[in-house]
Design a protein around this motif. Structure first.
Motif, PDB file in Angstrom:
ATOM      1  N   LYS A  34      39.631  48.202  41.006  1.00  0.00           N
ATOM      2  CA  LYS A  34      38.440  48.160  41.876  1.00  0.00           C
ATOM      3  C   LYS A  34      38.222  49.511  42.567  1.00  0.00           C
ATOM      4  N   LEU A  35      39.316  50.125  43.017  1.00  0.00           N
ATOM      5  CA  LEU A  35      39.197  51.447  43.640  1.00  0.00           C
ATOM      6  C   LEU A  35      38.727  52.477  42.614  1.00  0.00           C
ATOM      7  N   ARG A  36      39.241  52.358  41.389  1.00  0.00           N
ATOM      8  CA  ARG A  36      38.810  53.260  40.312  1.00  0.00           C
ATOM      9  C   ARG A  36      37.305  53.125  40.065  1.00  0.00           C
ATOM     10  N   GLN A  37      36.803  51.874  40.046  1.00  0.00           N
ATOM     11  CA  GLN A  37      35.371  51.638  39.812  1.00  0.00           C
ATOM     12  C   GLN A  37      34.510  52.265  40.914  1.00  0.00           C
ATOM     13  N   PHE A  38      35.070  52.341  42.122  1.00  0.00           N
ATOM     14  CA  PHE A  38      34.358  52.972  43.236  1.00  0.00           C
ATOM     15  C   PHE A  38      34.425  54.499  43.138  1.00  0.00           C
ATOM     16  N   ALA A  39      35.591  55.034  42.776  1.00  0.00           N
ATOM     17  CA  ALA A  39      35.838  56.476  42.875  1.00  0.00           C
ATOM     18  C   ALA A  39      35.360  57.273  41.665  1.00  0.00           C
ATOM     19  N   GLU A  40      35.527  56.732  40.462  1.00  0.00           N
ATOM     20  CA  GLU A  40      35.204  57.504  39.245  1.00  0.00           C
ATOM     21  C   GLU A  40      33.749  57.988  39.188  1.00  0.00           C
ATOM     22  N   PRO A  41      32.769  57.131  39.518  1.00  0.00           N
ATOM     23  CA  PRO A  41      31.377  57.630  39.468  1.00  0.00           C
ATOM     24  C   PRO A  41      31.116  58.781  40.436  1.00  0.00           C
ATOM     25  N   GLN A  42      31.990  58.925  41.448  1.00  0.00           N
ATOM     26  CA  GLN A  42      31.831  60.020  42.409  1.00  0.00           C
ATOM     27  C   GLN A  42      32.740  61.210  42.083  1.00  0.00           C
ATOM     28  N   ASP A  43      33.396  61.131  40.900  1.00  0.00           N
ATOM     29  CA  ASP A  43      34.314  62.201  40.466  1.00  0.00           C
ATOM     30  C   ASP A  43      35.428  62.448  41.479  1.00  0.00           C
ATOM     31  N   ASP A  56      35.116  54.043  53.125  1.00  0.00           N
ATOM     32  CA  ASP A  56      33.869  53.781  52.388  1.00  0.00           C
ATOM     33  C   ASP A  56      34.083  52.710  51.317  1.00  0.00           C
ATOM     34  N   PHE A  57      35.254  52.745  50.683  1.00  0.00           N
ATOM     35  CA  PHE A  57      35.588  51.739  49.668  1.00  0.00           C
ATOM     36  C   PHE A  57      35.628  50.335  50.280  1.00  0.00           C
ATOM     37  N   LEU A  58      36.225  50.208  51.476  1.00  0.00           N
ATOM     38  CA  LEU A  58      36.301  48.903  52.142  1.00  0.00           C
ATOM     39  C   LEU A  58      34.909  48.386  52.491  1.00  0.00           C
ATOM     40  N   VAL A  59      34.039  49.299  52.903  1.00  0.00           N
ATOM     41  CA  VAL A  59      32.647  48.905  53.161  1.00  0.00           C
ATOM     42  C   VAL A  59      31.993  48.430  51.864  1.00  0.00           C
ATOM     43  N   TRP A  60      32.304  49.137  50.770  1.00  0.00           N
ATOM     44  CA  TRP A  60      31.742  48.819  49.452  1.00  0.00           C
ATOM     45  C   TRP A  60      32.161  47.427  48.989  1.00  0.00           C
ATOM     46  N   ILE A  61      33.458  47.096  49.077  1.00  0.00           N
ATOM     47  CA  ILE A  61      33.900  45.774  48.612  1.00  0.00           C
ATOM     48  C   ILE A  61      33.435  44.667  49.563  1.00  0.00           C
ATOM     49  N   ALA A  68      37.925  38.023  54.133  1.00  0.00           N
ATOM     50  CA  ALA A  68      38.872  38.942  54.766  1.00  0.00           C
ATOM     51  C   ALA A  68      40.224  38.886  54.054  1.00  0.00           C
ATOM     52  N   TYR A  69      40.622  37.700  53.581  1.00  0.00           N
ATOM     53  CA  TYR A  69      41.901  37.561  52.879  1.00  0.00           C
ATOM     54  C   TYR A  69      41.887  38.353  51.569  1.00  0.00           C
ATOM     55  N   SER A  70      40.765  38.257  50.833  1.00  0.00           N
ATOM     56  CA  SER A  70      40.659  38.985  49.562  1.00  0.00           C
ATOM     57  C   SER A  70      40.676  40.491  49.801  1.00  0.00           C
ATOM     58  N   GLN A  71      39.962  40.944  50.827  1.00  0.00           N
ATOM     59  CA  GLN A  71      39.928  42.372  51.143  1.00  0.00           C
ATOM     60  C   GLN A  71      41.318  42.868  51.550  1.00  0.00           C
ATOM     61  N   ALA A  72      42.020  42.066  52.346  1.00  0.00           N
ATOM     62  CA  ALA A  72      43.370  42.453  52.773  1.00  0.00           C
ATOM     63  C   ALA A  72      44.317  42.529  51.586  1.00  0.00           C
ATOM     64  N   ARG A  73      44.163  41.603  50.635  1.00  0.00           N
ATOM     65  CA  ARG A  73      45.028  41.618  49.461  1.00  0.00           C
ATOM     66  C   ARG A  73      44.767  42.846  48.606  1.00  0.00           C
ATOM     67  N   ILE A  74      43.492  43.187  48.421  1.00  0.00           N
ATOM     68  CA  ILE A  74      43.141  44.380  47.641  1.00  0.00           C
ATOM     69  C   ILE A  74      43.709  45.632  48.299  1.00  0.00           C
ATOM     70  N   LEU A  75      43.572  45.727  49.619  1.00  0.00           N
ATOM     71  CA  LEU A  75      44.097  46.889  50.332  1.00  0.00           C
ATOM     72  C   LEU A  75      45.611  46.960  50.212  1.00  0.00           C
ATOM     73  N   SER A  76      46.270  45.809  50.232  1.00  0.00           N
ATOM     74  CA  SER A  76      47.726  45.781  50.071  1.00  0.00           C
ATOM     75  C   SER A  76      48.134  46.341  48.707  1.00  0.00           C
ATOM     76  N   GLY A  77      47.388  45.976  47.656  1.00  0.00           N
ATOM     77  CA  GLY A  77      47.663  46.507  46.325  1.00  0.00           C
ATOM     78  C   GLY A  77      47.471  48.010  46.261  1.00  0.00           C
ATOM     79  N   ILE A  78      46.437  48.502  46.941  1.00  0.00           N
ATOM     80  CA  ILE A  78      46.153  49.942  46.947  1.00  0.00           C
ATOM     81  C   ILE A  78      47.219  50.698  47.741  1.00  0.00           C
ATOM     82  N   LYS A  79      47.699  50.108  48.834  1.00  0.00           N
ATOM     83  CA  LYS A  79      48.790  50.729  49.592  1.00  0.00           C
ATOM     84  C   LYS A  79      50.041  50.865  48.723  1.00  0.00           C
ATOM     85  N   THR A  80      50.330  49.827  47.918  1.00  0.00           N
ATOM     86  CA  THR A  80      51.481  49.894  47.014  1.00  0.00           C
ATOM     87  C   THR A  80      51.278  50.982  45.967  1.00  0.00           C
TER      88      THR A  80
END
Length: 297
Positions: A34-43, A56-61, A68-80
Motif C-alpha cells: 500500500k505504501l508502494r502504491q502511494f510512493a511510486e507514482p511520486q518517484d 501524507d500516506f496516512l491521510v491517503w489511506i 482506525a484498527y486497519s490503519q493502525a495495523r498497516i502502520l505497524s507493518g510499515i514500522k516493521t
C-alpha cells in the motif's frame, strides 16, 4: 533501492529470520505494498521516505474509509519494514520513529455463554462420520482455546492424551503444550478410533487430525462454514467464528477464577497485556449479573 527489491528482501527476512507464518508474511507484504502504491507514482524510493511522506500516506489511506484498527495495523507493518531497512540495509534515519498510530479503544471480544456453546455442539448430527468429526473438533476448539490455524494444523503425533496434553504450533511456528480436558479427549478418541481409522487418507495427510471426506486436512474456511451452519440451525443471532470459541474458553476460565498467567500460557500470548482483555470481559459479565438480578438496578 527500488520498491520491488526492497519488498522482496523484506518478505524473505520475515520468512527466514523471523520465521513468521505464511498468513502473517502476506499481511505485512500487503501493508508495505500500500505504501508502494502511494510512493511510486511520486518517484519516492523506499529509502528516501520522510516522516512528512508517511503523514501524507496516512491521510491517503484514511480517504479509503479504513477503520482506525486497519490503519493502525498497516502502520505497524510499515514500522516493521523500516526496522528491517535499518537492520539489513543500513538506513540511518527511521522515518516511522515519530509517527503515532491512531488512538484505539480496547475492543472487548464477543463470547458465547456455556449454554450457547452446549446448544451449538448439541446441534451436530452424530449419525454421520462428518458429525462425529465436527463434535470432536469443536470440543477441542473450545476445550483447548486454539486458534483456527492451530486446529487445522493439529497433528496425531502431537496428541499426548494419556497425560492430557496436546502440542500445538502457534504464531511464528512457536510450540506450546496445552492441557486437554476429559470431554475433548473422549470425543477425539471416538473420532480417531471409530471414524478416521476407516478413511482413505491422501499421501502426506496421515498425520493431520481433522480430515475432510477426501482424506485431506480441513481448511480454515470449512471450519468457519461448519460453525456458521450450526449457529443458523439453533437460531443464534450472534456473529461468531472459530475465534469466538477461543475467546469463550479464555473468558470462562477468568470468570471461574483462573490465574491470568496460566491463561496467557495456554493461549500462547507473548504479552500478558493481550490476555488482560479477558478481565474486562469478566467485569462486563459481572455488571450484567448485577443489572439483571439486583433489586436496586
Amino acid at each position: 533501492m527500488d520498491w520491488k527489491h526492497a519488498i522482496n528482501d523484506f518478505k524473505h527476512y520475515l520468512q527466514l529470520e523471523r520465521a513468521m507464518s505464511a498468513n502473517t508474511v502476506e499481511a505485512y507484504h500487503d501493508d508495505v505494498t500500500k505504501l508502494r502504491q502511494f510512493a511510486e507514482p511520486q518517484d519516492i524510493p523506499p529509502d528516501t521516505i520522510t516522516p512528512k511522506n508517511l503523514q501524507d500516506f496516512l491521510v491517503w489511506i484514511n480517504g479509503f474509509g479504513l477503520s482506525a484498527y486497519s490503519q493502525a495495523r498497516i502502520l505497524s507493518g510499515i514500522k516493521t519494514f523500516y526496522l528491517f531497512m535499518s537492520l539489513e540495509h543500513g538506513l540511518i534515519e527511521n522515518p516511522t520513529a515519530l509517527i503515532q498510530a491512531p488512538r484505539l479503544g480496547r475492543k472487548i471480544p464477543d463470547v458465547l455463554n456455556i449454554m450457547e456453546i452446549d446448544n451449538l455442539i448439541a446441534a451436530i448430527d452424530l449419525s454421520t462420520p462428518e458429525g462425529m468429526r465436527n463434535k470432536a473438533m469443536l470440543e477441542v476448539l473450545y476445550g483447548c482455546g486454539l486458534r483456527v490455524s492451530e486446529l487445522v494444523g493439529l497433528k496425531v503425533s502431537n496428541l499426548f492424551l494419556d497425560v492430557e496434553f496436546i502440542k500445538v504450533i502457534g504464531k511464528g511456528n512457536k510450540e506450546r503444550l496445552v492441557p486437554i480436558g476429559s470431554q475433548a479427549i473422549k470425543y477425539l478418541r471416538i473420532y480417531l478410533e471409530e471414524v478416521r481409522v476407516h478413511q482413505k487418507i491422501k499421501p502426506g495427510s496421515a498425520d493431520f487430525v481433522f480430515l475432510n471426506r477426501r482424506g485431506d486436512p480441513l481448511t480454515r474456511v470449512m471450519i468457519f462454514i461448519i460453525i456458521k451452519e450450526l449457529a443458523k440451525a439453533i437460531g443464534l443471532n450472534k456473529k461468531i467464528s472459530p475465534h469466538t470459541f477461543r475467546h469463550s474458553f479464555a473468558s470462562h476460565l477468568v470468570e471461574g477464577g483462573a490465574d491470568l498467567r496460566a491463561v496467557q500460557e495456554m493461549l500462547g500470548h507473548e504479552s500478558i497485556t493481550t490476555t488482560e482483555i479477558y478481565t474486562h470481559v469478566d467485569r462486563e459479565y459481572l455488571h450484567s449479573v448485577i443489572t439483571q438480578y439486583h433489586p436496586r438496578s
